[in-house]
Enzyme design. Sequence first.
Site, PDB file in Angstrom:
ATOM      1  CB  SER A   1      -0.757   0.128   1.265  1.00  0.00           C
ATOM      2  OG  SER A   1      -1.436   1.217   1.442  1.00  0.00           O
TER       3      SER A   1
ATOM      4  CE1 TYR B   1      -3.925  -2.303   5.210  1.00  0.00           C
ATOM      5  CE2 TYR B   1      -3.056   0.009   4.732  1.00  0.00           C
ATOM      6  CZ  TYR B   1      -3.585  -1.290   4.395  1.00  0.00           C
ATOM      7  OH  TYR B   1      -3.800  -1.551   2.975  1.00  0.00           O
TER       8      TYR B   1
HETATM    9  P1  NDP Z   1     -11.008  -6.536  -0.334  1.00  0.00           P
HETATM   10  O1  NDP Z   1     -11.577  -6.903   1.061  1.00  0.00           O
HETATM   11  O2  NDP Z   1     -12.030  -6.892  -1.628  1.00  0.00           O
HETATM   12  O3  NDP Z   1     -10.208  -7.823  -0.422  1.00  0.00           O
HETATM   13  C1  NDP Z   1      -9.136  -8.438   0.671  1.00  0.00           C
HETATM   14  C2  NDP Z   1      -9.364  -9.869   0.359  1.00  0.00           C
HETATM   15  O4  NDP Z   1      -8.552 -10.529   1.106  1.00  0.00           O
HETATM   16  C3  NDP Z   1     -10.684 -10.516   0.370  1.00  0.00           C
HETATM   17  O5  NDP Z   1     -10.912 -11.388  -0.709  1.00  0.00           O
HETATM   18  C4  NDP Z   1     -10.523 -11.435   1.484  1.00  0.00           C
HETATM   19  O6  NDP Z   1     -11.265 -12.593   1.433  1.00  0.00           O
HETATM   20  C5  NDP Z   1      -9.160 -11.665   1.495  1.00  0.00           C
HETATM   21  N1  NDP Z   1      -8.849 -12.150   3.265  1.00  0.00           N
HETATM   22  C6  NDP Z   1      -8.846 -11.057   4.106  1.00  0.00           C
HETATM   23  N2  NDP Z   1      -8.413 -11.733   5.122  1.00  0.00           N
HETATM   24  C7  NDP Z   1      -8.321 -13.074   4.922  1.00  0.00           C
HETATM   25  C8  NDP Z   1      -7.601 -14.022   5.411  1.00  0.00           C
HETATM   26  N3  NDP Z   1      -7.370 -14.219   6.849  1.00  0.00           N
HETATM   27  N4  NDP Z   1      -7.336 -15.302   4.832  1.00  0.00           N
HETATM   28  C9  NDP Z   1      -7.524 -15.354   3.410  1.00  0.00           C
HETATM   29  N5  NDP Z   1      -7.970 -14.237   2.904  1.00  0.00           N
HETATM   30  C10 NDP Z   1      -8.259 -13.181   3.548  1.00  0.00           C
HETATM   31  O7  NDP Z   1     -10.184  -5.418  -0.534  1.00  0.00           O
HETATM   32  P2  NDP Z   1      -9.229  -5.124  -1.711  1.00  0.00           P
HETATM   33  O8  NDP Z   1      -9.201  -5.628  -2.759  1.00  0.00           O
HETATM   34  O9  NDP Z   1      -8.896  -3.590  -1.562  1.00  0.00           O
HETATM   35  O10 NDP Z   1      -7.622  -5.249  -0.689  1.00  0.00           O
HETATM   36  C11 NDP Z   1      -6.864  -6.187  -1.278  1.00  0.00           C
HETATM   37  C12 NDP Z   1      -5.201  -5.706  -0.696  1.00  0.00           C
HETATM   38  O11 NDP Z   1      -4.916  -4.438  -1.182  1.00  0.00           O
HETATM   39  C13 NDP Z   1      -5.389  -5.828   0.481  1.00  0.00           C
HETATM   40  O12 NDP Z   1      -4.014  -6.427   1.119  1.00  0.00           O
HETATM   41  C14 NDP Z   1      -5.172  -4.325   0.956  1.00  0.00           C
HETATM   42  O13 NDP Z   1      -4.578  -3.966   2.102  1.00  0.00           O
HETATM   43  C15 NDP Z   1      -4.542  -3.719  -0.183  1.00  0.00           C
HETATM   44  N6  NDP Z   1      -4.627  -2.463  -0.421  1.00  0.00           N
HETATM   45  C16 NDP Z   1      -6.188  -1.905  -0.901  1.00  0.00           C
HETATM   46  C17 NDP Z   1      -6.159  -0.429  -1.015  1.00  0.00           C
HETATM   47  C18 NDP Z   1      -7.738   0.226  -1.488  1.00  0.00           C
HETATM   48  O14 NDP Z   1      -7.889   1.131  -1.254  1.00  0.00           O
HETATM   49  N7  NDP Z   1      -8.725  -0.740  -1.483  1.00  0.00           N
HETATM   50  C19 NDP Z   1      -5.135   0.423  -0.914  1.00  0.00           C
HETATM   51  C20 NDP Z   1      -3.904  -0.237  -0.818  1.00  0.00           C
HETATM   52  C21 NDP Z   1      -3.715  -1.389  -0.666  1.00  0.00           C
HETATM   53  P3  NDP Z   1     -12.323 -13.380   2.459  1.00  0.00           P
HETATM   54  O15 NDP Z   1     -13.039 -12.156   3.332  1.00  0.00           O
HETATM   55  O16 NDP Z   1     -13.240 -14.128   1.770  1.00  0.00           O
HETATM   56  O17 NDP Z   1     -11.167 -13.975   3.148  1.00  0.00           O
END
Ligand code: NDP
Length: 250
Positions: free
Chosen positions: A135, A148
Site C-alpha cells: 500500500s 496497518y
Molecule cells: P477486499 O476486501 O476486496 O480484499 C481483501 C481480500 O483478502 C478478500 O478477498 C478477503 O477474502 C481476503 N482476506 C482477508 N483476510 C483473509 C484471511 N485471513 N485469509 C485469507 N484471505 C483473506 O479489498 P482490496 O481488494 O482493496 O484489498 C486487497 C489488498 O489491497 C489488501 O492487502 C489491501 O490492504 C490492499 N490495498 C487496498 C487498497 C484500497 O484502497 N482498496 C489500497 C492499498 C492497498 P475473505 O474475506 O473471503 O477471506
Amino acid sequence: MDLQGKHALVTGGGTGIGLAIATALAGCGAQVTITGRRLEVLQAVAGPGLHPAVMDVTEESQVRDVIGAAVAARGPVQICVANAGIAEGRKLHKTSSEFWRRIMATNLDGCFYTVRESLTSMLQTDWGRVIAVSSIAGLRGAAGAGAYAASKHGVIGMMRSFAEDFLGQPYTFNSICPGYVDTPIVSRNTEAIRDRTGVSAEEAQAMMVGLNRHKRLITPEEVAAAALWLCDPLSGSTNGTEVRIAGGQV
Ligand code: NDP
C-alpha cells in the site's frame, strides 16, 4: 502476454484488487488458484482459468496444505500474488495487542506463509514472479493506522529481502503500492467514516476520494495492469522494488 501453462496463485482473489489481478492473469492464459476464507464468494467468480480454494492466510498449516493441493492439481506456482489483507485503522492509544496481532497475522504473517509455501514449488522451475500487494501506507506513515502501515512496511521489507536472497536467479520479488482503490475495503471504510462522523454517504465518499492526490479512486484494473507488467518477460530486471499506483502521492 502469453501465460499459457503457468500456474498463478492469488490470495484474496475473490474480490477487489485480487479478483482484477486473477482475471487479468487468466485472460493471458494462466491457470489461477484464487483463495479466500469465503467459499461462496470464490465460487461466484470461478470460471475458465479461475480455480477457487478456501485458505485462511493466518493458518500456517492450511496455507501449506492448500498450496500443496493446488500444486498437485495445476503444477508449480510460478506467479505468486500475496494480496489478502485487512485494512482497519485505530489510533495508538486505542490499539490493543489483540488488534495489532490480527492485522499482523493477516497482512504480514499471511504474506510470509503464502510466499514461502509457493516458493517450494517455484524454485523447481526456471521462472517465477512474486508480487505482494502492499500500500502507499507501506511507504509513508498513515495517521490513525499505525498497525496497518507497519504491516505494509513489513511486506515491502520482505520483498526487498527475498529479492536479495535470490539475486541472479530467475525469480523476482516486488511490491505494488496503491492509494485508495475502489474495492470493498474502501466501501467499508466509507461506511465507517459515515457512522463515526455523521456525515452523509456522499460526503464520506468524497473524503476518501480526496485522499488520492489525483482526486479519484483508482480502479482495481489499474492495479492489475501493474501486476501484469511485472509478469512480463521483459520485467525480469525489475526486482526488490515497489510500484506506486497512487495518483502522484509520495
Ligand atoms: P477486499 O476486501 O476486496 O480484499 C481483501 C481480500 O483478502 C478478500 O478477498 C478477503 O477474502 C481476503 N482476506 C482477508 N483476510 C483473509 C484471511 N485471513 N485469509 C485469507 N484471505 C483473506 O479489498 P482490496 O481488494 O482493496 O484489498 C486487497 C489488498 O489491497 C489488501 O492487502 C489491501 O490492504 C490492499 N490495498 C487496498 C487498497 C484500497 O484502497 N482498496 C489500497 C492499498 C492497498 P475473505 O474475506 O473471503 O477471506
